[in-house]
Enzyme design. Structure first.
Site, short mmCIF file in Angstrom:
data_model
loop_
_atom_site.label_atom_id
_atom_site.label_comp_id
_atom_site.label_asym_id
_atom_site.label_seq_id
_atom_site.Cartn_x
_atom_site.Cartn_y
_atom_site.Cartn_z
N ASP A 136 0.83 -1.21 0.00
CA ASP A 136 0.00 0.00 0.00
C ASP A 136 0.86 1.26 0.00
OD1 ASP A 136 -2.41 1.35 -0.04
OD2 ASP A 136 -2.62 1.38 2.14
N ASN B 176 -10.97 -2.48 -5.67
CA ASN B 176 -10.14 -1.50 -6.40
C ASN B 176 -10.75 -1.10 -7.77
OD1 ASN B 176 -7.01 -2.80 -5.11
ND2 ASN B 176 -8.10 -0.96 -4.48
C1 IPE Z 1 -5.51 -2.73 -0.32
O1 IPE Z 1 -5.17 -1.40 -0.45
C2 IPE Z 1 -5.45 -3.41 -1.66
C3 IPE Z 1 -4.13 -3.56 -2.25
C4 IPE Z 1 -2.99 -3.20 -1.73
C5 IPE Z 1 -4.12 -4.19 -3.53
P1 IPE Z 1 -6.27 -0.25 -0.65
O2 IPE Z 1 -5.51 1.02 -0.79
O3 IPE Z 1 -7.17 -0.62 -1.75
O4 IPE Z 1 -7.07 -0.32 0.71
P2 IPE Z 1 -7.90 0.81 1.46
O5 IPE Z 1 -8.89 1.35 0.48
O6 IPE Z 1 -6.94 1.85 1.89
O7 IPE Z 1 -8.53 0.10 2.62
C1 IPE Z 2 -1.54 0.20 -3.42
O1 IPE Z 2 -1.29 1.56 -3.44
C2 IPE Z 2 -1.71 -0.38 -4.79
C3 IPE Z 2 -3.09 -0.78 -5.12
C4 IPE Z 2 -4.10 -0.74 -4.34
C5 IPE Z 2 -3.29 -1.24 -6.48
P1 IPE Z 2 -2.48 2.62 -3.45
O2 IPE Z 2 -2.83 2.91 -4.88
O3 IPE Z 2 -3.60 2.14 -2.63
O4 IPE Z 2 -1.79 3.88 -2.82
P2 IPE Z 2 -2.44 4.87 -1.76
O5 IPE Z 2 -2.92 4.03 -0.63
O6 IPE Z 2 -3.54 5.58 -2.45
O7 IPE Z 2 -1.33 5.78 -1.37
MG MG Z 3 -4.09 2.38 -0.68
#
Ligand code: IPE
Ligand code: IPE
Ligand code: MG
Length: 246
Positions: free
Chosen positions: A20, A68
C-alpha cells in the site's frame, strides 16, 4: 539493521504483503498516481528476490482487490497493464531464481491481455521448484469465503456431504489457498503505508498471523526494510492460544 541478526532457521514460511501507498508516494513527489504504481513494480521485484534469497516458501502479494475497481478508469487501466510489463522483464529472473508464479482471486474477470500475461507467467515458471510468488489479483476474502460456502452447499445439496461433516478443515480445504497445502496461512502479514487495516485480505487465513505495519510507502520499502521486518517477526512469541512459545 544487521542482516546477521536474522535467524535463518526461523524465517517465516508464508509472508503476505498488502503493498500500500503507491498513490501517496507519487503525490508527495507531485507525480500522477500511476507513477507510484510503476515504481511499486520495482519494489515487487526487489522484495521478491530478497524473500526468495532468505528462504521464504510462499510470498503472497496483494496487487488488486475486488474493491479496487471503484478507482478512476484510467488508474484501473494502468494497473491492468502492469502484469505484462512486469512479467516481460522479470520472467527470466524468476526462472533463474527458481520462483514459481501463482495467483489467487477471480482472474477470469481481468481484461484479456492482463489475464494472458498472468497465465503466461504461470506457464513459463511452472517447473520452478523454489519460492512461490502468489499474486492476489481481483482478490477479496469475503468473495473467497462466499465462493467456498457455495461449493460446500452444493455438495450438501447433491447428497455428497453430510452437514455434520462440515468442519474447519473441510472449509479450509475448499478455499482457494488450499492449493498451497500446509502453507495456506501466512505466518507474517505486512502492510506498508502506515494504514493499519486488512482491507478484505485473507480474513480466514490470518487467524494466527503476526501483523507488522510499516510506515513507509510501498515504493520506499526496500530489501533492508524487509529484513528488518523479518527480524521484528522473529522477536514475536507465537502461542496459537496455548502457553508455550513456538
Ligand atoms: C488494499 O489497499 C489493496 C491492495 C494493496 C491491492 P487499498 O488502498 O485498496 O485499501 P484501502 O482502500 O486503503 O482500505
Ligand atoms: C496500493 O497503493 C496499490 C493498489 C491498491 C493497487 P495505493 O494505490 O492504494 O496507494 P495509496 O494508498 O492511495 O497511497
Ligand atoms: Mg491504498
Amino acid at each position: 539493521m544487521n542482516p546477521a541478526d536474522i535467524d535463518i532457521n526461523r524465517v517465516p514460511k508464508h509472508v503476505a504483503i498488502i503493498m500500500d501507498g503507491n498513490g501517496r508516494w507519487a503525490k508527495k513527489k507531485h507525480l500522477p498516481r500511476i507513477a507510484g504504481h510503476k515504481r511499486g513494480m520495482e519494489t515487487v521485484e526487489e522484495i521478491t528476490t530478497a524473500a526468495s534469497n532468505l528462504g521464504v516458501k510462499l510470498l503472497t502479494l496483494y496487487a488488486f482487490s475486488t474493491e479496487n475497481w471503484k478507482r478512476p478508469e484510467k488508474e484501473v487501466k494502468y494497473i491492468m497493464s502492469l502484469p505484462s510489463t512486469f512479467f516481460d522483464r522479470f520472467i527470466p529472473k524468476l526462472i533463474a531464481n527458481n520462483i514459481q508464479v501463482k495467483t489467487i482471486g477471480n482472474v477470469d474477470q481481468l481484461p484479456a491481455k492482463t489475464l494472458a500475461a498472468v497465465r503466461k507467467a504461470q506457464e513459463d515458471t511452472k517447473d520452478c521448484t523454489g519460492m512461490v510468488l502468489n499474486f492476489a489479483l481481483n482478490y477479496g476474502s469475503r468473495a473467497e469465503i462466499v465462493d467456498t460456502t457455495k461449493k460446500i452447499a452444493t455438495l450438501v445439496k447433491n447428497d455428497q456431504l453430510d452437514i455434520d461433516n462440515i468442519s474447519e478443515q473441510l472449509f479450509n480445504s475448499n478455499l482457494e489457498t488450499s492449493k498451497f497445502g500446509d502453507l495456506s496461512d501466512p505466518d507474517l502479514l505486512i502492510r506498508t503505508s502506515g494504514e493499519e487495516r486488512i482491507s478484505n485480505f485473507l480474513l480466514w487465513q490470518i487467524a494466527y498471523s503476526e501483523f507488522i505495519f510499516v510506515d513507509k510507502m510501498w515504493p520506499d520499502y526496500h530489501e533492508d526494510d524487509f529484513k528488518q521486518t523479518i527480524i521484528d517477526f522473529q522477536s514475536r512469541h507465537r502461542r496459537f492460544g496455548g502457553l508455550k512459545n513456538k
